[in-house]
Write an enzyme that holds these catalytic residues in place. Sequence first.
Site, PDB file in Angstrom:
ATOM      1  N   THR A 178       0.809  -1.228   0.000  1.00  0.00           N
ATOM      2  CA  THR A 178       0.000   0.000   0.000  1.00  0.00           C
ATOM      3  C   THR A 178       0.844   1.281   0.000  1.00  0.00           C
ATOM      4  OG1 THR A 178      -0.086  -0.062   2.398  1.00  0.00           O
ATOM      5  CG2 THR A 178      -1.930  -1.085   1.222  1.00  0.00           C
ATOM      6  N   LYS A 179       2.167   1.144  -0.034  1.00  0.00           N
ATOM      7  CA  LYS A 179       3.015   2.335   0.023  1.00  0.00           C
ATOM      8  C   LYS A 179       2.952   3.114  -1.303  1.00  0.00           C
ATOM      9  CE  LYS A 179       4.740   1.950   4.220  1.00  0.00           C
ATOM     10  NZ  LYS A 179       3.781   1.044   4.869  1.00  0.00           N
ATOM     11  N   ASN A 180       3.402   4.380  -1.258  1.00  0.00           N
ATOM     12  CA  ASN A 180       3.320   5.225  -2.454  1.00  0.00           C
ATOM     13  C   ASN A 180       4.040   4.598  -3.642  1.00  0.00           C
ATOM     14  OD1 ASN A 180       2.276   6.851  -0.432  1.00  0.00           O
ATOM     15  ND2 ASN A 180       3.152   8.733  -1.266  1.00  0.00           N
TER      16      ASN A 180
END
Length: 362
Positions: A178-180
């Site tokens: 879910t990280k950028n």
Amino acid sequence: MIPIAKPLIGDAEKRAVLDVLDSGMLVQGPRVAELEAQWARVCGTRHAIAIVNGTAALHVAMLAHGIGPGDEVITTPFTFIASVNSILYVGAKPVFVDIDPDTFNLDVSQIEAAVTPHTKAVLPVHLYGRPADMEPILALAARHGLKIIEDAAQAIGAHYKGRPVGSFGTACFSLYATKNVMSAEGGMITTDDDEIARLCRLLRQHGSERRYYHDMLGFNFRLSDLHAAIGLAQLGRLKDLTTRRQANARTLTQGINNPLVITPLTDNTPGTDSVWHQYTLRVVGMDRDAAVQQLTAAGIGTSIFYPVPAHQQRHIVEMGYAQGVALPVAEQIANEVLSLPVHPALSEDDLSSIIAAVNTLH
Ligand SMILES: Cc1ncc(COP(=O)(O)O)c(C=O)c1O
């Protein structure tokens, strides 16, 4: 339901994975080295070392700096637990300093009072993608001879006064799904220090520079080329992904006008920009659970990052590191925060629905 997070997986990611599978070089191939080179370029550092996940990155960074039993590391209680666990893994003591209620990051005015002769490092977290206030931290570290280990897990691409996050000491990133910028699972360490970089590479690979010769106790913390290929495809879109998050955050802040919530700070410091890993409200005029229920009923995904500050987590209390520790701001903020979707996959309609749902909270 508009999800709180959504990994953006396009043709580039799919093609990149298939290319690695076709190449037969699933591990220790060229993709990891490419990802490291590009990550170092983004952060403006001499080195980037790919690691299996962000937690391992922090653990390795601690070991590479020689932090161990008897040492203290100053950090924030308002973070994902991995920031603090990395200190515990090496037998050091976490020393918590309260946070600033506007930025959710370390309150830099309180750090000096926490320094003791045992303090070895400061571990600021750039929470939700917003850079911690690094100038006073750098000055304090220089005054006391402390290391800086940035937890930049949520902040790839962010800048502080024109300088990229990840370039202030030794920094650790996460590429969790879910990280950028994500690679499903993954991590990265950045540093300008040749010796720290060498140690990180050794620790990642069973203490071995030459196959089957081991110079120190290490781990298997390697990232696979499959993961690196996904990360590379994402990193190539960093500017676009970040711009969309920043635009979404602006739209939310312009649209939300419900006095029961406080929208996150818009930092106007020149050269400083959050990359909006999370867009986090403070729910101040109503019960937060009721807000979650109403937003869920309206089809808006939400999440609470993080409901319990680190000094109140059971294992840390049981280890005796929180006795007599009062961190009233972190405790209050943990009760108020509520994150809304801000990810790049949101449409105009999604943003309008989120704003309408927040503005009708009652
Ligand atoms: C602030 C922070 N630190 C550390 C980590 C650990 O990263 P990972 O999940 O890749 O181990 C995360 C990721 O969730 C994080 O948000």
